[in-house]
Design a protein around this motif. Structure first.
Motif, short mmCIF file in Angstrom:
data_model
loop_
_atom_site.label_atom_id
_atom_site.label_comp_id
_atom_site.label_asym_id
_atom_site.label_seq_id
_atom_site.Cartn_x
_atom_site.Cartn_y
_atom_site.Cartn_z
N THR A 14 0.83 -1.20 0.00
CA THR A 14 0.00 0.00 0.00
C THR A 14 0.87 1.25 0.00
O THR A 14 0.67 2.18 -0.80
CB THR A 14 -0.93 0.02 1.22
OG1 THR A 14 -1.86 -1.07 1.11
CG2 THR A 14 -1.72 1.32 1.31
N ALA A 15 1.83 1.30 0.92
CA ALA A 15 2.72 2.46 1.01
C ALA A 15 3.54 2.62 -0.26
O ALA A 15 3.68 3.72 -0.80
CB ALA A 15 3.63 2.32 2.22
N MET A 16 4.08 1.49 -0.76
CA MET A 16 4.88 1.54 -1.97
C MET A 16 4.05 1.98 -3.17
O MET A 16 4.49 2.78 -4.00
CB MET A 16 5.50 0.17 -2.22
CG MET A 16 6.33 0.07 -3.49
SD MET A 16 5.40 -0.61 -4.87
CE MET A 16 5.33 -2.34 -4.41
N SER A 17 2.82 1.47 -3.27
CA SER A 17 1.95 1.83 -4.40
C SER A 17 1.57 3.31 -4.35
O SER A 17 1.49 3.97 -5.37
CB SER A 17 0.70 0.95 -4.41
OG SER A 17 1.04 -0.41 -4.54
N ALA A 18 1.30 3.80 -3.12
CA ALA A 18 0.99 5.22 -2.98
C ALA A 18 2.15 6.07 -3.47
O ALA A 18 1.95 7.10 -4.16
CB ALA A 18 0.67 5.55 -1.52
N CYS A 19 3.36 5.66 -3.14
CA CYS A 19 4.55 6.39 -3.62
C CYS A 19 4.70 6.25 -5.14
O CYS A 19 5.13 7.19 -5.81
CB CYS A 19 5.79 5.88 -2.91
SG CYS A 19 5.85 6.30 -1.17
N LYS A 20 4.34 5.07 -5.64
CA LYS A 20 4.48 4.86 -7.09
C LYS A 20 3.37 5.56 -7.88
O LYS A 20 3.46 5.65 -9.11
CB LYS A 20 4.51 3.36 -7.40
CG LYS A 20 5.83 2.72 -7.02
CD LYS A 20 5.96 1.31 -7.57
CE LYS A 20 7.36 0.76 -7.32
NZ LYS A 20 7.57 -0.57 -7.93
N VAL A 21 2.32 6.01 -7.19
CA VAL A 21 1.37 6.90 -7.85
C VAL A 21 2.07 8.21 -8.19
O VAL A 21 1.88 8.79 -9.26
CB VAL A 21 0.15 7.17 -6.93
CG1 VAL A 21 -0.73 8.27 -7.52
CG2 VAL A 21 -0.67 5.90 -6.75
N ILE A 22 2.92 8.65 -7.26
CA ILE A 22 3.66 9.90 -7.46
C ILE A 22 4.68 9.75 -8.57
O ILE A 22 4.84 10.64 -9.40
CB ILE A 22 4.38 10.29 -6.15
CG1 ILE A 22 3.37 10.47 -5.02
CG2 ILE A 22 5.20 11.57 -6.33
CD1 ILE A 22 4.01 10.61 -3.65
N GLY A 23 5.38 8.59 -8.59
CA GLY A 23 6.50 8.40 -9.51
C GLY A 23 6.20 8.66 -10.97
O GLY A 23 6.80 9.56 -11.58
N PRO A 24 5.26 7.91 -11.60
CA PRO A 24 5.01 8.13 -13.03
C PRO A 24 4.44 9.51 -13.33
O PRO A 24 4.83 10.15 -14.32
CB PRO A 24 3.99 7.04 -13.37
CG PRO A 24 4.19 5.99 -12.35
CD PRO A 24 4.56 6.73 -11.09
N ALA A 25 3.51 10.00 -12.49
CA ALA A 25 2.91 11.31 -12.74
C ALA A 25 3.96 12.41 -12.64
O ALA A 25 4.06 13.28 -13.52
CB ALA A 25 1.77 11.56 -11.75
N ALA A 26 4.75 12.36 -11.55
CA ALA A 26 5.79 13.37 -11.38
C ALA A 26 6.89 13.21 -12.43
O ALA A 26 7.38 14.21 -12.99
CB ALA A 26 6.39 13.27 -9.98
N GLY A 27 7.26 11.96 -12.71
CA GLY A 27 8.29 11.73 -13.72
C GLY A 27 7.88 12.22 -15.09
O GLY A 27 8.67 12.87 -15.80
N GLY A 28 6.62 11.93 -15.48
CA GLY A 28 6.14 12.42 -16.78
C GLY A 28 6.09 13.93 -16.84
O GLY A 28 6.45 14.54 -17.85
#
Length: 478
Positions: free
Chosen positions: A412-426
């Motif tokens: 859950t915690a990792m997925s929440a952070c990975k929500v940030i990753g692609p959006a912020a990265g893009g």
């Protein structure tokens, strides 16, 4: 076995968990079947996560939602994040189900969700439809946490590194072979006109073929899971443990039973490893998306102007390197220096490699291919080394009856952070491509620098007093 649960319990004839414990006591647990079962299930779960990255740029472009070419990466980030948002909202729930009803039901439901929603994603004709299919795929695919717990339960303590490295290897291979598969089979009418004719179904849905291949593999894996050994005990273990301990064990073992129901949120070895893993996770998913988007971007925007086939080739070779290292060398190397030290070494070496990527636009021909293949292999290997080490720490931090929920919290915690990753990265990639003439960190130099800042922060968190490790009973004796 050193653990208090197994040698003290009498085995229940119809309990699947007891059968696994018997196999471990008889040293019949390290088999090709067990390793392969973990491998194919985790691989099946990870393939759809990143398989869209090589063609996502073109898919979003076909949706006609981006006003300019530079905005494509921005919208692509939201499609990539939708999966992680769905998984963040449901992972603890699936962990609770796994602890209550067993690992196997959650695994089968997760694989069936891949069959359904990954297939539907390949048929998407609009941006919002694509976002929703990815969201549902992430929400119903809750098998990673239970499989992390399963891999630490199916093997004896001394072989838990093998279980966790198998999970990490399969996960890593899926995250690199997935994009490779997407790169090879997306837009088949353009790549293989002799096989896929123009104006056919494959022309109307140019991104369906890689989704269909992954879903077909998932269907085969779902059927094979009928024979997957279950590690869950279908009887009350804690009461029997207490009786056994009271009848013939020392005070230290009794205390372990009392402590085992401690709140997971107060378990600092667990929580510290989850926090460190989450910071690395932001970096890893952002890198996976940025790498694919950057390589297919035009040269005038700081990219390499690769075709999706070229991206697929690079990632396929990286995947083979991960398989050979994780299943062949990781356990031996980890025994020498330990999972934490090995993760630190990998993080330190990742930093110069990561910053070298934008300089590769200066190369061409064989020099470019040697550079990009070498850097990609090393970078993806280091990602999996770090993940494996943290997986080991997380599963050592809790006892079996809490592992499903503990891994659910982690996912859950990792997925929440990975929500940030692609959006912020893009978004950052889009911004960087609009400042190609900047005097400081021009173009893609900026986005790779930001990735290195995140990597550096995660590296600092691997040191004491922040990251701590729970000692197992056997380690406490030494």
């Amino acid at each position: 076995m050193e653990n208090f649960g197994e040698p003290l319990l009498h085995y229940h004839e119809n309990c699947p968990g007891c059968k696994v414990d018997q196999a471990k006591e008889l040293k019949q647990d390290v088999t090709f079947r067990n390793v392969f079962s973990i491998w194919i299930v985790v691989l099946c779960s990870s393939l759809p996560i990143a398989s869209l990255f090589p063609y996502l740029y073109f898919m979003v472009k076909d949706f006609n939602i981006a006003k300019t070419e530079e905005d494509i990466s921005y919208y692509a980030g939201y499609v990539g994040s939708a999966y992680m948002l769905g998984r963040a909202l449901t992972s603890i729930f699936w962990g609770m189900i796994a602890d209550r009803y067993g690992r196997k039901p959650v695994v089968i439901i997760g694989i069936i969700s891949v069959v359904i929603f990954n297939t539907l994603f390949g048929l998407c004709t609009s941006f919002w439809m694509a976002v929703m299919m990815r969201f549902f795929l992430g929400g119903l695919n809750g098998l990673l946490g239970p499989m992390k717990a399963y891999s630490s339960e199916i093997f004896r303590e001394e072989y838990q590194a093998l279980g966790q490295s198998t999970v990490a290897a399969a996960w890593g291979v899926g995250l690199v072979f997935g994009p490779a598969l997407g790169g090879y089979f997306a837009q088949p009418v353009q790549k293989y006109p002799n096989i896929f004719p123009k104006d056919s179904f494959w022309d109307k849905f140019p991104y369906f073929l890689p989704c269909f291949i992954v879903s077909a593999m998932a269907l085969a894996v779902a059927i094979s899971c009928i024979w997957l050994p279950e590690t869950f005990h279908n009887h009350k273990v804690s009461t029997e443990n207490i009786e056994a301990l009271e009848n013939g064990t020392n005070e230290t073992d009794k205390n372990k039973l009392i402590e085992k129901d401690e709140s997971l949120l107060k378990n600092w070895p667990l929580m510290s490893s989850i926090i460190v893993y989450c910071v690395f996770a932001i970096h890893d998913i952002a890198f996976s998306e940025i790498f694919s988007l950057w390589t297919v971007s035009p040269r005038r925007m700081g990219g390499l102007n690769f075709r999706t086939n070229d991206v697929g080739n690079v990632l396929a070779v990286s995947g083979m390197a991960i398989i050979m290292f994780q299943l062949g060398l990781y356990q031996s190397v980890q025994k020498i220096c330990g999972p934490i030290v090995l993760a630190r070494i990998a993080a330190v070496l990742s930093i110069p490699i990561l910053q070298s990527f934008p300089f590769m636009t200066m190369f061409s021909g064989i020099t470019l291919y040697i550079s990009i293949y070498s850097a990609s292999i090393l970078k993806n290997l280091f990602i999996e080394i770090i993940s494996t080490g943290l997986f080991i720490l997380q599963n050592k931090a809790v006892d079996q009856h809490q592992r499903g929920v503990a891994n659910g919290i982690c996912i859950t915690a990792m997925s929440a952070c990975k929500v940030i990753g692609p959006a912020a990265g893009g978004a950052i990639l889009t911004w960087s491509q609009k400042r190609m003439d900047a005097s400081f960190l021009p173009g893609p130099h900026l986005v790779f620098f930001v990735l290195n800042v995140i990597e550096g922060l995660a590296l600092l968190l691997t040191f004491k007093p922040f990251l701590t490790e729970r000692k197992t009973p056997s380690e406490q004796l030494h």
